[in-house]
Design a protein around this motif. Structure first.
Motif, PDB file in Angstrom:
ATOM      1  N   CYS A  62     -20.915   5.198 -37.752  1.00  0.00           N
ATOM      2  CA  CYS A  62     -20.263   4.373 -37.414  1.00  0.00           C
ATOM      3  C   CYS A  62     -20.607   2.827 -36.720  1.00  0.00           C
ATOM      4  O   CYS A  62     -21.243   3.483 -35.823  1.00  0.00           O
ATOM      5  CB  CYS A  62     -18.895   4.773 -36.058  1.00  0.00           C
ATOM      6  N   ASN A  63     -20.412   2.273 -37.308  1.00  0.00           N
ATOM      7  CA  ASN A  63     -21.028   0.932 -36.751  1.00  0.00           C
ATOM      8  C   ASN A  63     -20.035   0.770 -36.536  1.00  0.00           C
ATOM      9  O   ASN A  63     -18.017  -0.931 -36.497  1.00  0.00           O
ATOM     10  CB  ASN A  63     -21.513  -0.319 -38.366  1.00  0.00           C
ATOM     11  N   VAL A  64     -20.067  -0.173 -35.102  1.00  0.00           N
ATOM     12  CA  VAL A  64     -18.436  -0.407 -34.072  1.00  0.00           C
ATOM     13  C   VAL A  64     -18.605  -2.443 -33.579  1.00  0.00           C
ATOM     14  O   VAL A  64     -20.045  -2.454 -33.525  1.00  0.00           O
ATOM     15  CB  VAL A  64     -18.815   0.035 -32.980  1.00  0.00           C
ATOM     16  N   GLY A  65     -18.079  -3.080 -34.506  1.00  0.00           N
ATOM     17  CA  GLY A  65     -18.075  -4.474 -34.313  1.00  0.00           C
ATOM     18  C   GLY A  65     -18.022  -4.779 -32.666  1.00  0.00           C
ATOM     19  O   GLY A  65     -17.611  -3.941 -31.441  1.00  0.00           O
ATOM     20  N   SER A  66     -18.931  -6.046 -32.335  1.00  0.00           N
ATOM     21  CA  SER A  66     -18.337  -6.460 -31.421  1.00  0.00           C
ATOM     22  C   SER A  66     -16.830  -6.742 -30.406  1.00  0.00           C
ATOM     23  O   SER A  66     -15.911  -6.742 -31.395  1.00  0.00           O
ATOM     24  CB  SER A  66     -19.259  -7.900 -31.087  1.00  0.00           C
ATOM     25  N   GLY A  67     -16.710  -6.560 -29.236  1.00  0.00           N
ATOM     26  CA  GLY A  67     -14.659  -6.625 -29.176  1.00  0.00           C
ATOM     27  C   GLY A  67     -14.645  -5.587 -28.719  1.00  0.00           C
ATOM     28  O   GLY A  67     -13.139  -5.516 -28.382  1.00  0.00           O
ATOM     29  N   LEU A  68     -15.111  -4.341 -29.396  1.00  0.00           N
ATOM     30  CA  LEU A  68     -14.581  -3.059 -28.920  1.00  0.00           C
ATOM     31  C   LEU A  68     -15.142  -2.152 -27.978  1.00  0.00           C
ATOM     32  O   LEU A  68     -16.188  -2.101 -27.743  1.00  0.00           O
ATOM     33  CB  LEU A  68     -14.225  -2.145 -30.248  1.00  0.00           C
ATOM     34  N   THR A  69     -14.897  -1.344 -27.053  1.00  0.00           N
ATOM     35  CA  THR A  69     -15.454  -0.619 -25.904  1.00  0.00           C
ATOM     36  C   THR A  69     -15.498   1.004 -26.552  1.00  0.00           C
ATOM     37  O   THR A  69     -14.786   1.165 -26.121  1.00  0.00           O
ATOM     38  CB  THR A  69     -15.004  -0.892 -24.400  1.00  0.00           C
ATOM     39  N   THR A  71     -17.567   5.111 -26.693  1.00  0.00           N
ATOM     40  CA  THR A  71     -19.110   5.952 -26.496  1.00  0.00           C
ATOM     41  C   THR A  71     -19.269   6.617 -27.833  1.00  0.00           C
ATOM     42  O   THR A  71     -18.071   6.538 -28.457  1.00  0.00           O
ATOM     43  CB  THR A  71     -18.587   6.559 -25.283  1.00  0.00           C
ATOM     44  N   THR A  72     -19.812   6.670 -28.157  1.00  0.00           N
ATOM     45  CA  THR A  72     -20.472   7.749 -29.426  1.00  0.00           C
ATOM     46  C   THR A  72     -21.475   8.707 -28.595  1.00  0.00           C
ATOM     47  O   THR A  72     -22.710   9.391 -27.570  1.00  0.00           O
ATOM     48  CB  THR A  72     -20.946   7.480 -30.687  1.00  0.00           C
ATOM     49  N   SER A  73     -20.892  10.284 -29.099  1.00  0.00           N
ATOM     50  CA  SER A  73     -21.444  11.347 -29.168  1.00  0.00           C
ATOM     51  C   SER A  73     -21.029  12.314 -29.964  1.00  0.00           C
ATOM     52  O   SER A  73     -19.610  12.652 -30.037  1.00  0.00           O
ATOM     53  CB  SER A  73     -21.033  11.969 -27.242  1.00  0.00           C
ATOM     54  N   SER A  74     -22.381  13.210 -30.482  1.00  0.00           N
ATOM     55  CA  SER A  74     -22.085  14.231 -31.964  1.00  0.00           C
ATOM     56  C   SER A  74     -21.371  13.935 -32.686  1.00  0.00           C
ATOM     57  O   SER A  74     -20.329  14.588 -33.223  1.00  0.00           O
ATOM     58  CB  SER A  74     -21.775  15.830 -30.854  1.00  0.00           C
ATOM     59  N   GLN A  75     -21.243  12.977 -32.726  1.00  0.00           N
ATOM     60  CA  GLN A  75     -20.752  12.824 -34.316  1.00  0.00           C
ATOM     61  C   GLN A  75     -19.160  11.490 -33.838  1.00  0.00           C
ATOM     62  O   GLN A  75     -18.235  12.171 -34.735  1.00  0.00           O
ATOM     63  CB  GLN A  75     -20.681  13.189 -35.585  1.00  0.00           C
ATOM     64  N   VAL A  76     -18.843  11.974 -32.590  1.00  0.00           N
ATOM     65  CA  VAL A  76     -16.955  11.927 -32.575  1.00  0.00           C
ATOM     66  C   VAL A  76     -17.376  10.211 -31.124  1.00  0.00           C
ATOM     67  O   VAL A  76     -17.992  10.268 -30.367  1.00  0.00           O
ATOM     68  CB  VAL A  76     -16.623  12.903 -31.074  1.00  0.00           C
ATOM     69  N   VAL A  77     -16.398   9.679 -31.582  1.00  0.00           N
ATOM     70  CA  VAL A  77     -16.781   7.873 -31.125  1.00  0.00           C
ATOM     71  C   VAL A  77     -15.823   7.486 -30.662  1.00  0.00           C
ATOM     72  O   VAL A  77     -13.857   8.211 -31.332  1.00  0.00           O
ATOM     73  CB  VAL A  77     -16.625   7.078 -32.500  1.00  0.00           C
ATOM     74  N   THR A  78     -15.326   7.550 -29.223  1.00  0.00           N
ATOM     75  CA  THR A  78     -14.045   7.130 -28.167  1.00  0.00           C
ATOM     76  C   THR A  78     -13.677   5.851 -28.258  1.00  0.00           C
ATOM     77  O   THR A  78     -14.654   4.569 -27.081  1.00  0.00           O
ATOM     78  CB  THR A  78     -14.160   7.548 -27.361  1.00  0.00           C
ATOM     79  N   PHE A  79     -12.703   4.906 -28.138  1.00  0.00           N
ATOM     80  CA  PHE A  79     -12.792   3.523 -28.701  1.00  0.00           C
ATOM     81  C   PHE A  79     -11.466   3.775 -27.154  1.00  0.00           C
ATOM     82  O   PHE A  79     -10.738   4.175 -27.437  1.00  0.00           O
ATOM     83  CB  PHE A  79     -11.777   3.138 -29.721  1.00  0.00           C
ATOM     84  N   THR A  80     -11.775   2.490 -26.209  1.00  0.00           N
ATOM     85  CA  THR A  80     -10.948   2.937 -25.031  1.00  0.00           C
ATOM     86  C   THR A  80     -10.288   1.343 -24.730  1.00  0.00           C
ATOM     87  O   THR A  80      -9.643   1.821 -23.891  1.00  0.00           O
ATOM     88  CB  THR A  80     -11.560   3.269 -23.897  1.00  0.00           C
ATOM     89  N   ALA A  81     -10.989   0.455 -25.130  1.00  0.00           N
ATOM     90  CA  ALA A  81     -10.429  -1.097 -25.260  1.00  0.00           C
ATOM     91  C   ALA A  81     -10.466  -1.108 -26.173  1.00  0.00           C
ATOM     92  O   ALA A  81     -12.026  -1.726 -26.972  1.00  0.00           O
ATOM     93  CB  ALA A  81     -10.520  -1.626 -23.569  1.00  0.00           C
ATOM     94  N   GLY A  82     -10.267  -2.689 -26.578  1.00  0.00           N
ATOM     95  CA  GLY A  82     -10.881  -3.624 -27.568  1.00  0.00           C
ATOM     96  C   GLY A  82     -10.233  -4.555 -28.909  1.00  0.00           C
ATOM     97  O   GLY A  82      -9.005  -3.195 -28.843  1.00  0.00           O
ATOM     98  N   THR A  83     -10.857  -5.055 -29.306  1.00  0.00           N
ATOM     99  CA  THR A  83      -9.911  -5.360 -30.528  1.00  0.00           C
ATOM    100  C   THR A  83     -11.429  -5.566 -31.597  1.00  0.00           C
ATOM    101  O   THR A  83     -12.237  -6.824 -31.039  1.00  0.00           O
ATOM    102  CB  THR A  83      -9.115  -6.530 -30.575  1.00  0.00           C
ATOM    103  N   GLY A  84     -11.275  -5.110 -32.296  1.00  0.00           N
ATOM    104  CA  GLY A  84     -12.985  -5.788 -33.586  1.00  0.00           C
ATOM    105  C   GLY A  84     -12.881  -4.490 -35.005  1.00  0.00           C
ATOM    106  O   GLY A  84     -11.004  -4.038 -34.939  1.00  0.00           O
ATOM    107  N   THR A  85     -13.244  -4.813 -35.908  1.00  0.00           N
ATOM    108  CA  THR A  85     -13.529  -3.764 -36.940  1.00  0.00           C
ATOM    109  C   THR A  85     -14.279  -2.557 -36.193  1.00  0.00           C
ATOM    110  O   THR A  85     -15.474  -2.951 -35.603  1.00  0.00           O
ATOM    111  CB  THR A  85     -14.207  -5.073 -38.243  1.00  0.00           C
ATOM    112  N   ILE A  86     -14.332  -1.833 -36.945  1.00  0.00           N
ATOM    113  CA  ILE A  86     -15.424  -0.567 -37.441  1.00  0.00           C
ATOM    114  C   ILE A  86     -15.470  -0.331 -38.813  1.00  0.00           C
ATOM    115  O   ILE A  86     -14.783  -0.341 -39.653  1.00  0.00           O
ATOM    116  CB  ILE A  86     -14.835   0.435 -36.928  1.00  0.00           C
ATOM    117  N   THR A  87     -16.918   0.124 -39.532  1.00  0.00           N
ATOM    118  CA  THR A  87     -17.258   0.618 -40.689  1.00  0.00           C
ATOM    119  C   THR A  87     -18.123   1.808 -40.877  1.00  0.00           C
ATOM    120  O   THR A  87     -18.478   1.673 -39.392  1.00  0.00           O
ATOM    121  CB  THR A  87     -18.676  -1.167 -41.521  1.00  0.00           C
TER     122      THR A  87
END
Length: 162
Positions: free
Chosen positions: A135-142, A144-160
């Motif tokens: 997962c590529n997390v765009g700027s503007g998003l907060t 964390t990534t751990s063991s194939q789990v991505v946790t988003f806690t704030a922001g606005t942006g794009t992921i690919t």
């Protein structure tokens, strides 16, 4: 969507006392008021998507009057999973816990003024990816990534994903 939340509990009214019910949580209804005591928030729902069990989306506790001619019992406690505690009189109730989606607690009345209700806790987005996918997390998003789990806690942006 089914199974996303539950009803709040019922409040009551008796001479000079009007406690409220607790807010509904993700897995249980809020408790009804009892006598002069307000109801507690309903329980949240546990999830293991992040690798450990975490409970989120608890209901907020009910508030109750206290002061002046108003008799008050106890305010309701927040439900498990980040629900905020209710407050007595014109006190400020507790907000829901950040990143849990827990409900804010309710306030009461002291005979001349109301307190401040707690705010709901911010939510969280969690994505568990299959092995071999990144997962590529765009700027503007907060996040964390751990063991194939991505946790988003704030922001606005794009992921690919790739």
């Amino acid at each position: 969507t089914a199974n996303q939340g539950n009803n709040g509990g019922s409040g009551s009214y008796s001479f000079w006392s009007f406690p409220s019910g607790g807010g509904g949580g993700a897995s249980a209804v809020g408790a009804n008021s009892s006598g002069s005591n307000s109801g507690s928030g309903g329980s949240g729902r546990a999830s293991t998507i992040s690798g450990t069990s975490v409970t989120r989306a608890g209901g907020g506790g009910g508030g109750c009057p206290n002061g002046g001619p108003y008799s008050g019992g106890t305010a309701g406690s927040g439900g498990s999973g980040g629900g905020g505690n209710g407050a007595r009189g014109a006190a400020t109730a507790t907000s829901g816990t950040a990143n849990t989606g827990g409900g804010g607690g309710a306030t009461g009345y002291n005979g001349s003024s109301y307190g401040t209700n707690g705010a709901g806790g911010s939510g969280v987005v969690i994505i568990k990816m299959p092995d071999g996918i990144s997962c590529n997390v765009g700027s503007g998003l907060t996040s964390t990534t751990s063991s194939q789990v991505v946790t988003f806690t704030a922001g606005t942006g794009t992921i690919t994903f790739s």
